[in-house]
Design a protein around this motif. Structure first.
Motif, PDB file in Angstrom:
ATOM      1  N   THR A 201     -10.263  -3.043 -31.662  1.00  0.00           N
ATOM      2  CA  THR A 201      -9.942  -3.303 -30.255  1.00  0.00           C
ATOM      3  C   THR A 201      -9.252  -4.647 -30.062  1.00  0.00           C
ATOM      4  N   ASN A 202      -8.882  -5.319 -31.163  1.00  0.00           N
ATOM      5  CA  ASN A 202      -8.167  -6.574 -31.014  1.00  0.00           C
ATOM      6  C   ASN A 202      -7.317  -6.880 -32.250  1.00  0.00           C
ATOM      7  N   GLU A 222       1.805 -10.650 -27.126  1.00  0.00           N
ATOM      8  CA  GLU A 222       0.814 -10.048 -26.223  1.00  0.00           C
ATOM      9  C   GLU A 222       1.430  -8.928 -25.393  1.00  0.00           C
ATOM     10  N   ASP A 233      -6.852  -5.973 -27.321  1.00  0.00           N
ATOM     11  CA  ASP A 233      -6.689  -7.338 -26.832  1.00  0.00           C
ATOM     12  C   ASP A 233      -6.119  -8.226 -27.947  1.00  0.00           C
ATOM     13  N   ALA A 260     -10.420  -7.995 -35.686  1.00  0.00           N
ATOM     14  CA  ALA A 260      -8.962  -7.877 -35.785  1.00  0.00           C
ATOM     15  C   ALA A 260      -8.582  -7.423 -37.187  1.00  0.00           C
TER      16      ALA A 260
END
Length: 383
Positions: A201-202, A222, A233, A260
């Motif tokens: 999720t990142n 981003e 994210d 990550a």
């Protein structure tokens, strides 16, 4: 590459007394180093020494003398400064110019080196290349003091008639890196020594010094991730240096251990630590400025792609203009995707294994940016 940086004349740091003494000399900035020694010359590998008469030791005319003032972090970063050096070496090989180079140890030394080149008469430097936005303040003082001296500035704009400015749309190239990261982190993918988790999720971004230039990298990345997926994210960390691999490693390890599986860096030599962390954690990294899967081959098994920034072309073009007696003082050249000033370049070892749907998404995004269908921000959200 015909030139060897260990044999080229380097302008060394000096004490304050030494700086004052040299400022009044006419023999060029050769303090404390190997000034006056032979340096390896043009594309034939012949050793030459440039003299104040504008001729090489072999008797040929030198069309221009160039002084290079590199950004902090210096040469050997396999990134920003080395990209600039590729440009001046190309000019040496193709145009026959002569160059000397300096590596300031800190921001406070930029002005001193700019002045030394500008005040030298032996040789008389036809161009002083100021590499990096952090030289802007020093150049703002020096350019008016030396109105007949040609300067070029990379990564910033100084409105002086003798300064040619070259800036890049880092946000555009970084958007593509974000699209690639967003597509890959949401799938299960492995190549070389890395793999994605599939349910991450990142992803991460490691910056060097917090500045407008590096924030453009962050903003584009981003935005690219958000464009590719709503579920990922971006964790961001600024190390505060372009020459701190241990700091880069610490920042990246924290990101990988927080879930990550891809970290993009814009941090010069600090990024080596990001690559080290990627290998240790079995994850991936994105390089910057040069194709770092080639310039950092020991990490090619985790470098999926690099956001290449053609600083070399900017340096070469500026020198070529001076050789043609057409210095573009007062101008601003902006280099983005449309001019191939920035590019997403896939890794030499494992880039070919990236799934087609991810590379197609990157290609489509590139076309959309060039067409004006995507407006890439230059500041991160919240700034």
């Amino acid at each position: 590459m015909a030139s060897d940086p260990n044999r080229r004349r380097f302008i060394k740091a000096a004490s304050a007394a030494g700086i004052v003494g040299l400022a009044g000399c006419t023999g060029g900035p050769e303090d404390g180093g190997s000034g006056g020694e032979e340096t390896e010359g043009g594309s034939d590998g012949e050793e030459t020494e440039t003299g104040g008469d504008g001729e090489t030791e072999s008797g040929g005319d030198v069309p221009a003398h160039v002084g290079m003032v590199y950004s902090d972090g210096g040469l050997g970063d396999n990134s920003f400064n080395d990209a600039a050096r590729e440009g001046v070496v190309r000019a040496e090989e193709e145009l026959g110019i002569s160059f000397d180079e300096s590596q300031p140890e800190g921001t406070g030394e930029f002005g001193q080196y700019q002045q030394r080149y500008a005040s030298s008469t032996d040789p008389d430097y036809d161009l002083v290349s100021c590499i990096g936005f952090n030289q802007t303040d020093a150049l703002a003082e020096n350019a008016p003091q030396f109105p007949e001296q040609n300067f070029m500035l990379v990564d910033s704009v100084l409105e002086e008639p003798n300064v040619a400015n070259y800036v890049f749309k880092e946000h555009e190239g970084s958007f593509l890196m974000g699209v690639l990261a967003g597509n890959l982190t949401t799938t299960s993918f492995s190549a070389g020594a890395g793999q994605t988790a599939g349910d991450s999720t990142n992803v991460g971004f490691v910056g060097g010094v917090d500045s407008p230039v590096i924030r453009r990298f962050q903003a584009g990345f981003e935005a690219g991730v958000d464009y590719a997926t709503d579920d990922v994210d971006v964790i961001t960390s600024y190390v505060g240096s372009y020459s701190d691999p241990s700091g880069g490693k610490e920042a990246a390890l924290s990101m990988y251990q927080s879930g990550a599986d891809i970290v993009y860096h814009a941090s010069g030599a600090t990024g080596v630590g990001v690559f080290q962390a990627a290998q240790e954690e079995g994850r991936f990294a994105f390089g910057v400025d040069l194709d770092q899967s080639i310039t950092e081959p020991e990490f090619s098994d985790v470098i999926l792609a690099s956001m290449v920034k053609r600083v070399d072309n900017a340096v070469f073009q500026s020198i070529s203009n001076v050789v043609d007696d057409d210095h573009q003082g007062g101008s601003v050249v902006e280099l983005g995707l449309e001019s191939n000033g920035v590019e997403c370049v896939y890794g030499d070892e494992i880039g070919g294994e990236i799934p087609d749907d991810a590379t197609t998404a990157v290609s489509d995004a590139r076309d959309a940016i060039i067409a004006g269908d995507i407006d890439v921000p230059t500041e991160p959200d919240g700034n």
